[in-house]
Design an enzyme around this catalytic site. Structure first.
Site, PDB file in Angstrom:
ATOM      1  N   HIS A  24       0.827  -1.206   0.000  1.00  0.00           N
ATOM      2  CA  HIS A  24       0.000   0.000   0.000  1.00  0.00           C
ATOM      3  C   HIS A  24       0.865   1.261   0.000  1.00  0.00           C
ATOM      4  CE1 HIS A  24      -4.103  -1.716   0.853  1.00  0.00           C
ATOM      5  NE2 HIS A  24      -3.322  -2.766   1.046  1.00  0.00           N
ATOM      6  N   ASP A 115      -5.436   6.225   2.004  1.00  0.00           N
ATOM      7  CA  ASP A 115      -5.693   4.869   1.526  1.00  0.00           C
ATOM      8  C   ASP A 115      -7.192   4.593   1.572  1.00  0.00           C
ATOM      9  OD1 ASP A 115      -5.896   1.851   1.683  1.00  0.00           O
ATOM     10  OD2 ASP A 115      -3.724   2.042   1.560  1.00  0.00           O
ATOM     11  N   GLN A 338      13.342  -6.361  -7.262  1.00  0.00           N
ATOM     12  CA  GLN A 338      12.463  -6.992  -8.244  1.00  0.00           C
ATOM     13  C   GLN A 338      12.411  -6.235  -9.570  1.00  0.00           C
ATOM     14  OE1 GLN A 338       8.999  -9.386  -7.165  1.00  0.00           O
ATOM     15  NE2 GLN A 338       7.731  -7.841  -8.144  1.00  0.00           N
ATOM     16  N   TRP A 356      -0.921  -6.978  -6.802  1.00  0.00           N
ATOM     17  CA  TRP A 356      -1.148  -5.943  -7.808  1.00  0.00           C
ATOM     18  C   TRP A 356       0.132  -5.188  -8.168  1.00  0.00           C
ATOM     19  CZ3 TRP A 356      -3.697  -5.364 -11.802  1.00  0.00           C
ATOM     20  CH2 TRP A 356      -3.974  -4.121 -12.389  1.00  0.00           C
ATOM     21  N   SER A 358       3.242  -6.309  -8.068  1.00  0.00           N
ATOM     22  CA  SER A 358       4.052  -7.212  -8.890  1.00  0.00           C
ATOM     23  C   SER A 358       3.468  -7.351 -10.286  1.00  0.00           C
ATOM     24  CB  SER A 358       4.161  -8.591  -8.234  1.00  0.00           C
ATOM     25  OG  SER A 358       4.962  -8.545  -7.081  1.00  0.00           O
ATOM     26  N   ASP A 377      -6.790 -10.314  -3.474  1.00  0.00           N
ATOM     27  CA  ASP A 377      -7.135  -9.951  -4.850  1.00  0.00           C
ATOM     28  C   ASP A 377      -6.393 -10.764  -5.894  1.00  0.00           C
ATOM     29  OD1 ASP A 377      -4.690  -8.763  -4.102  1.00  0.00           O
ATOM     30  OD2 ASP A 377      -4.881  -7.234  -5.644  1.00  0.00           O
ATOM     31  N   GLN A 378      -5.444 -11.586  -5.458  1.00  0.00           N
ATOM     32  CA  GLN A 378      -4.542 -12.265  -6.386  1.00  0.00           C
ATOM     33  C   GLN A 378      -5.280 -13.205  -7.335  1.00  0.00           C
ATOM     34  OE1 GLN A 378      -1.722 -14.090  -3.686  1.00  0.00           O
ATOM     35  NE2 GLN A 378      -1.366 -12.126  -2.671  1.00  0.00           N
TER      36      GLN A 378
END
Length: 463
Positions: A24, A115, A338, A356, A358, A377-378
């Site tokens: 976040h 947020d 990454q 999200w 990634s 959410d994945q």
């Protein structure tokens, strides 16, 4: 576009606050950098202590630290109590920062960007004379589904065979397991109330931001836009991996882990183009030992080189035999940079949990994916990657209780070789171009950020 601040008699002064998770705070930190690059004063309240915040390059961002630790209160054992604890500590910190700002410079904040999981921010901001902007860190498709939860149109838990006609046509989901995980297997009681609660005050916000971009979710963006005026301002990834307009913006500026950056890049430099599989399941996923073993041998049997991010707490799940046999072809690291890895010419694919951030990183760098969603959410992100954007393959089918090494090997070969790879790569590169266009000067997201800034100082008159 030139620095907006040069054209304004008063620089906008914006306060931002996030939920205390890296997934976040990272996109919100990137949004803050975009704002400061356009002449805006920014203060961001972060849950990460100073020793976890690296040099974020943009020195005009003021960092304030708030601790959400609740070890002293053993009564905080529910999602509701946890969020109430955050609200109290965050609102106290906001008041402290606002008072300090007023006493030191005499110029109050103009806007509170918060947020979406802190919906109390709308009323808090308005009560203290600030305009408010809600920042959704998840994609529009996920947010639309949670909005239906808030409306009471989804009865959960959703079960196999249930009618999914509650979904609008703009969300192409026909299988229960493609819905957000908590809709059919709520991990913690109260989670769905919290997720649906993001929309409890949305109609009163002055702005609604989404970390996505046009071309990626246009139909869902249109559906949400029919309800509120929303603004896509993403993808919120470091600029040097996308439009390169923010000098030296090479990382998010914070990390819970110490990256093994030099080791990873040096190892990749010795590999051929598109020859390496990058494997990472994020900072929170905990795979069972059987899954770890099948992934390990599936990677080894694919004959491809690989980098695998395995946290220290997970390494005991890998057998000594695998570590010995993979030593000449695989690199096991605790963490890595990454974005740098995904951007490296040697990396040909990404095996991911489909978080999200990634997902956006892979899309922005044109890297095909192998999806292994775990929760939240994945599961829905994976559906979009495989069936909507067609930039990846699913490692296991919905009807499989476990993954096998054969599943892993097949997925690697599909993504790394032959006609399937060419199709996935071509689609990924198209979305990469769309992401670049959105964040470039005059692009859809860039223009939305400019419009936001200009309307802080000179509000648009309602018609």
């Amino acid at each position: 576009m030139e620095n907006n601040g040069d054209k304004m008699s008063k620089k906008p002064n914006i306060l931002l606050i996030s939920l205390p998770y890296q997934g976040h705070i990272s996109p919100m930190m990137q949004f803050a950098k975009r704002l400061t690059s356009k002449g805006v004063r920014v203060t961001i309240i972060t849950p990460f202590s100073a020793n976890l915040i690296s040099d974020i390059q943009n020195k005009s961002i003021n960092i304030e630290y708030v601790s959400y630790d609740h070890d002293e209160d053993q009564n905080i054992i529910t999602v509701e109590a946890y969020m109430e604890n955050i609200e109290k500590k965050a609102s106290d910190k906001l008041l402290e920062v606002m008072e300090k700002q007023k006493s030191s410079s005499g110029e109050p904040f103009d806007v509170l960007v918060h947020d979406s999981l802190l919906p109390w921010g709308v009323d808090f901001g308005h009560q203290h004379g600030l305009k408010t902007a809600i920042f959704f860190t998840q994609p529009c498709a996920i947010s639309a589904i949670y909005y239906l939860v808030h409306q009471g149109k989804i009865k959960y838990p959703v079960q196999e065979g249930d009618d999914l006609s509650f979904l609008p046509d703009q969300i192409p989901i026909s299988h229960v397991k493609d819905l957000p995980y908590d809709l059919y297997h709520e991990r913690y009681a109260g989670t769905l109330d919290m997720l649906g609660g993001q929309f409890s005050n949305v109609e009163n916000a002055d702005w609604i931001f989404f970390n996505t971009f046009l071309g990626l979710e246009d139909e869902v963006v249109d559906w949400l836009s029919s309800k509120w005026k929303i603004m896509t301002i993403g993808p919120s990834v470091p600029s040097m991996f996308l439009d390169k307009r923010l000098a030296d913006d090479k990382d998010y500026g914070l990390s819970l882990f110490k990256p093994d950056g030099e080791e990873c890049i040096k190892w990749l430099d010795g590999k051929d183009t598109d020859s390496v599989v990058y494997v990472s399941f994020g900072s929170l996923a905990n795979l069972v030992e059987d899954h770890m073993e099948e992934i390990a041998w599936g990677l080894l049997n694919s004959k491809c080189s690989f980098i695998w991010v395995v946290r220290d707490t997970e390494k005991s799940k890998l057998s000594e035999k695998f570590l010995e046999e993979s030593a000449d072809r695989g690199l096991i690291v605790n963490w890595c940079p990454q974005l740098e890895v995904l951007a490296h010419k040697a990396v040909g694919s990404f095996m991911t949990h489909c978080g999200w951030n990634s997902t956006l990183e892979a899309l922005c760098l044109g890297v095909p994916m192998m999806v292994m969603p775990q929760w939240t959410d994945q599961t829905t992100n994976a559906k979009y990657i495989v069936d909507v954007w067609q930039t990846g393959v699913r490692v296991k089918a919905h009807d499989k209780e476990s993954i096998t090494r054969e599943d892993i090997t097949k997925s690697v070969k599909d993504v790394m070789e032959g006609a399937k790879r060419e199709e996935l790569k071509a689609n990924a590169l198209k979305l990469k171009d769309m992401a670049l266009e959105a964040m470039s000067e005059g692009g859809s997201s860039d223009k939305n950020i400019d419009d936001f800034i200009s309307n802080i100082v000179t509000p648009t008159t309602s018609t």
